[in-house]
Design a protein around this motif. Structure first.
Motif, PDB file in Angstrom:
ATOM      1  N   ILE A 182      42.720  44.444  41.782  1.00  0.00           N
ATOM      2  CA  ILE A 182      43.392  43.509  41.081  1.00  0.00           C
ATOM      3  C   ILE A 182      45.009  43.444  41.248  1.00  0.00           C
ATOM      4  CG2 ILE A 182      44.044  44.839  38.970  1.00  0.00           C
ATOM      5  CD1 ILE A 182      42.613  41.174  39.079  1.00  0.00           C
ATOM      6  N   THR A 183      45.439  44.764  41.971  1.00  0.00           N
ATOM      7  CA  THR A 183      46.794  44.970  42.311  1.00  0.00           C
ATOM      8  C   THR A 183      47.313  44.160  43.614  1.00  0.00           C
ATOM      9  OG1 THR A 183      46.593  46.987  43.525  1.00  0.00           O
ATOM     10  CG2 THR A 183      47.325  47.066  41.132  1.00  0.00           C
ATOM     11  N   TRP A 184      46.428  43.922  44.330  1.00  0.00           N
ATOM     12  CA  TRP A 184      46.514  43.104  45.639  1.00  0.00           C
ATOM     13  C   TRP A 184      46.152  41.332  45.423  1.00  0.00           C
ATOM     14  CZ3 TRP A 184      48.444  45.526  49.532  1.00  0.00           C
ATOM     15  CH2 TRP A 184      48.280  46.722  49.630  1.00  0.00           C
ATOM     16  N   LEU A 185      45.870  41.054  44.268  1.00  0.00           N
ATOM     17  CA  LEU A 185      45.743  39.555  44.130  1.00  0.00           C
ATOM     18  C   LEU A 185      46.758  39.206  43.170  1.00  0.00           C
ATOM     19  CD1 LEU A 185      41.756  39.811  43.292  1.00  0.00           C
ATOM     20  CD2 LEU A 185      42.954  39.169  45.433  1.00  0.00           C
ATOM     21  N   ASP A 186      46.983  37.768  43.433  1.00  0.00           N
ATOM     22  CA  ASP A 186      47.989  37.133  42.540  1.00  0.00           C
ATOM     23  C   ASP A 186      47.051  37.094  41.325  1.00  0.00           C
ATOM     24  OD1 ASP A 186      48.257  33.998  41.655  1.00  0.00           O
ATOM     25  OD2 ASP A 186      49.997  34.805  42.379  1.00  0.00           O
ATOM     26  N   PRO A 187      47.943  37.157  40.330  1.00  0.00           N
ATOM     27  CA  PRO A 187      47.506  37.055  38.969  1.00  0.00           C
ATOM     28  C   PRO A 187      46.466  35.760  38.464  1.00  0.00           C
ATOM     29  CG  PRO A 187      49.663  37.820  38.837  1.00  0.00           C
ATOM     30  CD  PRO A 187      49.357  37.345  40.104  1.00  0.00           C
ATOM     31  N   GLN A 188      46.916  34.627  39.105  1.00  0.00           N
ATOM     32  CA  GLN A 188      45.923  33.276  38.770  1.00  0.00           C
ATOM     33  C   GLN A 188      44.841  33.593  39.558  1.00  0.00           C
ATOM     34  OE1 GLN A 188      47.128  31.080  36.429  1.00  0.00           O
ATOM     35  NE2 GLN A 188      45.246  29.844  36.746  1.00  0.00           N
ATOM     36  N   ILE A 189      44.996  33.894  40.643  1.00  0.00           N
ATOM     37  CA  ILE A 189      43.697  34.051  41.708  1.00  0.00           C
ATOM     38  C   ILE A 189      42.759  35.081  40.982  1.00  0.00           C
ATOM     39  CG2 ILE A 189      42.829  34.690  44.001  1.00  0.00           C
ATOM     40  CD1 ILE A 189      45.443  33.050  44.992  1.00  0.00           C
ATOM     41  N   GLY A 190      43.450  36.226  40.680  1.00  0.00           N
ATOM     42  CA  GLY A 190      42.629  37.330  40.199  1.00  0.00           C
ATOM     43  C   GLY A 190      41.678  36.789  38.813  1.00  0.00           C
ATOM     44  N   SER A 191      42.591  36.169  38.008  1.00  0.00           N
ATOM     45  CA  SER A 191      41.661  35.551  36.925  1.00  0.00           C
ATOM     46  C   SER A 191      40.698  34.693  37.270  1.00  0.00           C
ATOM     47  CB  SER A 191      42.789  34.788  35.940  1.00  0.00           C
ATOM     48  OG  SER A 191      42.153  34.281  34.814  1.00  0.00           O
ATOM     49  N   TYR A 192      41.044  33.867  38.077  1.00  0.00           N
ATOM     50  CA  TYR A 192      39.599  33.158  38.603  1.00  0.00           C
ATOM     51  C   TYR A 192      38.580  33.859  39.077  1.00  0.00           C
ATOM     52  CZ  TYR A 192      42.724  28.655  37.899  1.00  0.00           C
ATOM     53  OH  TYR A 192      43.429  27.955  37.324  1.00  0.00           O
ATOM     54  N   LEU A 193      38.990  34.837  39.992  1.00  0.00           N
ATOM     55  CA  LEU A 193      37.861  35.691  40.412  1.00  0.00           C
ATOM     56  C   LEU A 193      37.012  36.531  39.513  1.00  0.00           C
ATOM     57  CD1 LEU A 193      39.722  36.925  43.738  1.00  0.00           C
ATOM     58  CD2 LEU A 193      37.490  35.302  43.663  1.00  0.00           C
ATOM     59  N   GLY A 250      20.522  37.091  26.252  1.00  0.00           N
ATOM     60  CA  GLY A 250      21.851  37.531  25.310  1.00  0.00           C
ATOM     61  C   GLY A 250      22.777  38.270  26.310  1.00  0.00           C
ATOM     62  N   CYS A 251      22.545  38.814  27.173  1.00  0.00           N
ATOM     63  CA  CYS A 251      23.307  39.675  27.947  1.00  0.00           C
ATOM     64  C   CYS A 251      24.185  38.865  28.989  1.00  0.00           C
ATOM     65  CB  CYS A 251      22.635  40.818  28.853  1.00  0.00           C
ATOM     66  SG  CYS A 251      23.997  41.817  29.617  1.00  0.00           S
ATOM     67  N   ALA A 252      23.212  37.715  29.509  1.00  0.00           N
ATOM     68  CA  ALA A 252      23.841  36.704  30.351  1.00  0.00           C
ATOM     69  C   ALA A 252      24.799  35.925  29.602  1.00  0.00           C
ATOM     70  CB  ALA A 252      22.837  36.057  30.783  1.00  0.00           C
ATOM     71  N   LEU A 253      24.692  35.502  28.323  1.00  0.00           N
ATOM     72  CA  LEU A 253      25.611  34.727  27.308  1.00  0.00           C
ATOM     73  C   LEU A 253      26.825  35.476  27.351  1.00  0.00           C
ATOM     74  CD1 LEU A 253      26.037  32.274  25.674  1.00  0.00           C
ATOM     75  CD2 LEU A 253      24.863  33.599  23.732  1.00  0.00           C
ATOM     76  N   LEU A 254      26.740  36.844  26.973  1.00  0.00           N
ATOM     77  CA  LEU A 254      27.891  37.535  27.005  1.00  0.00           C
ATOM     78  C   LEU A 254      28.550  37.696  28.042  1.00  0.00           C
ATOM     79  CD1 LEU A 254      29.549  39.856  25.203  1.00  0.00           C
ATOM     80  CD2 LEU A 254      28.105  41.560  25.950  1.00  0.00           C
ATOM     81  N   PHE A 255      27.954  37.808  29.175  1.00  0.00           N
ATOM     82  CA  PHE A 255      28.838  37.732  30.380  1.00  0.00           C
ATOM     83  C   PHE A 255      29.450  36.394  30.742  1.00  0.00           C
ATOM     84  CE2 PHE A 255      26.576  41.455  32.090  1.00  0.00           C
ATOM     85  CZ  PHE A 255      27.685  42.388  32.585  1.00  0.00           C
ATOM     86  N   ALA A 256      28.794  35.140  30.124  1.00  0.00           N
ATOM     87  CA  ALA A 256      29.402  33.922  30.385  1.00  0.00           C
ATOM     88  C   ALA A 256      30.680  33.862  29.469  1.00  0.00           C
ATOM     89  CB  ALA A 256      28.398  32.951  30.176  1.00  0.00           C
ATOM     90  N   LEU A 257      30.546  34.363  28.251  1.00  0.00           N
ATOM     91  CA  LEU A 257      31.462  34.132  27.431  1.00  0.00           C
ATOM     92  C   LEU A 257      32.773  34.987  27.776  1.00  0.00           C
ATOM     93  CD1 LEU A 257      29.602  34.707  24.095  1.00  0.00           C
ATOM     94  CD2 LEU A 257      30.553  32.436  24.766  1.00  0.00           C
ATOM     95  N   LEU A 258      32.611  36.000  28.567  1.00  0.00           N
ATOM     96  CA  LEU A 258      33.561  36.791  29.081  1.00  0.00           C
ATOM     97  C   LEU A 258      34.247  36.121  30.121  1.00  0.00           C
ATOM     98  CD1 LEU A 258      31.950  40.453  29.146  1.00  0.00           C
ATOM     99  CD2 LEU A 258      33.991  39.673  27.552  1.00  0.00           C
ATOM    100  N   GLY A 259      33.319  35.489  30.711  1.00  0.00           N
ATOM    101  CA  GLY A 259      34.098  34.480  31.916  1.00  0.00           C
ATOM    102  C   GLY A 259      34.870  33.297  31.389  1.00  0.00           C
ATOM    103  N   VAL A 260      34.485  32.581  30.282  1.00  0.00           N
ATOM    104  CA  VAL A 260      35.262  31.414  29.569  1.00  0.00           C
ATOM    105  C   VAL A 260      36.613  32.466  29.052  1.00  0.00           C
ATOM    106  CG1 VAL A 260      35.089  30.123  27.715  1.00  0.00           C
ATOM    107  CG2 VAL A 260      33.169  30.292  29.241  1.00  0.00           C
ATOM    108  N   ALA A 261      36.449  33.317  28.090  1.00  0.00           N
ATOM    109  CA  ALA A 261      37.547  34.076  27.590  1.00  0.00           C
ATOM    110  C   ALA A 261      38.429  34.319  28.730  1.00  0.00           C
ATOM    111  CB  ALA A 261      37.083  35.132  27.066  1.00  0.00           C
ATOM    112  N   THR A 262      38.250  34.824  29.986  1.00  0.00           N
ATOM    113  CA  THR A 262      38.896  35.253  31.112  1.00  0.00           C
ATOM    114  C   THR A 262      39.692  34.181  31.414  1.00  0.00           C
ATOM    115  OG1 THR A 262      37.742  37.006  31.678  1.00  0.00           O
ATOM    116  CG2 THR A 262      39.244  36.078  33.339  1.00  0.00           C
ATOM    117  N   LEU A 263      39.033  32.705  31.542  1.00  0.00           N
ATOM    118  CA  LEU A 263      39.833  31.653  32.039  1.00  0.00           C
ATOM    119  C   LEU A 263      40.775  30.874  30.819  1.00  0.00           C
ATOM    120  CD1 LEU A 263      36.816  29.779  33.665  1.00  0.00           C
ATOM    121  CD2 LEU A 263      38.864  30.833  34.661  1.00  0.00           C
ATOM    122  N   ILE A 264      40.467  31.301  29.633  1.00  0.00           N
ATOM    123  CA  ILE A 264      41.041  30.781  28.574  1.00  0.00           C
ATOM    124  C   ILE A 264      42.510  31.563  28.323  1.00  0.00           C
ATOM    125  CG2 ILE A 264      41.266  30.469  26.102  1.00  0.00           C
ATOM    126  CD1 ILE A 264      38.586  29.553  26.193  1.00  0.00           C
TER     127      ILE A 264
END
Length: 184
Positions: free
Chosen positions: A60-71, A169-183
């Motif tokens: 994460i230190t090597w990535l632009d924060p915006q790109i890191g967030s998307y990745l 349920g675990c897949a839903l949790l990971f998907a929610l974490l992905g959405v939260a990361t984007l928000i």
């Protein structure tokens, strides 16, 4: 504290039905010394997840924060899909049994975690929360929450659990974490 709670819950749920949980069941059936098995799981997980969390911090230190967030968000979405694929246990372990419960568990768990869902999740969680210590403590606790009951009740079988529902349920949790990361 978010890093700790999210890491603990995510890994505990992701570990249900995972190959390392099946390995814990196999080791519990093979060895009587449950303390040695649990200690091997703890040490292997701490070392493996520390390395994974460190990698997440480094990347994460090597990535632009915006790109890191998307990745990171894309990685969470990929994990959501990956957890829907059930694991199978490869039985190439008998050679390690001669080393005893602790050593066999340590080596086998460490190797089984290499590239496993929970190790990849640890990399992603560490990059997301930028908190190596809390992620490692949380993911290690999550592994113990999922595996210690299996070791203690060696006759307990993962097939008795509603694995499809748990994986969804675990897949839903990971998907929610992905959405939260984007928000956020």
């Amino acid at each position: 504290m978010d890093a700790f709670i999210t890491s603990t819950i995510t890994v505990a749920i992701a570990e249900i039905g995972d190959k390392t949980q099946l390995l814990a069941l196999l080791l519990a059936a093979r060895f009587k010394n449950k303390t040695a098995i649990i200690s091997g799981i703890l040490l292997a997980t701490l070392l493996n997840h520390f390395a994974a969390a460190w990698l997440g911090q480094w990347l994460i230190t090597w990535l632009d924060p915006q790109i890191g967030s998307y990745l990171i968000a894309a990685s969470f979405f990929a994990m959501a899909i990956w957890v829907l694929v059930p694991d199978k246990m490869d039985d190439d372990t008998p050679g390690f049994y001669r080393f005893g419960a602790f050593a066999a568990t340590f080596v086998l768990f460490f190797m089984a975690e290499m590239g496993d869902k929970t190790q990849i999740a640890t990399v992603i969680l560490s990059a997301r929360y930028e908190s190596l210590t809390w992620v490692v403590i949380g993911t290690t606790l999550g592994m113990l929450i999922a595996n210690v009951p299996v070791v203690i009740a060696g006759h307990f079988s993962a097939e008795k659990l509603p694995l499809t529902l748990i994986h969804r349920g675990c897949a839903l949790l990971f998907a929610l974490l992905g959405v939260a990361t984007l928000i956020y």
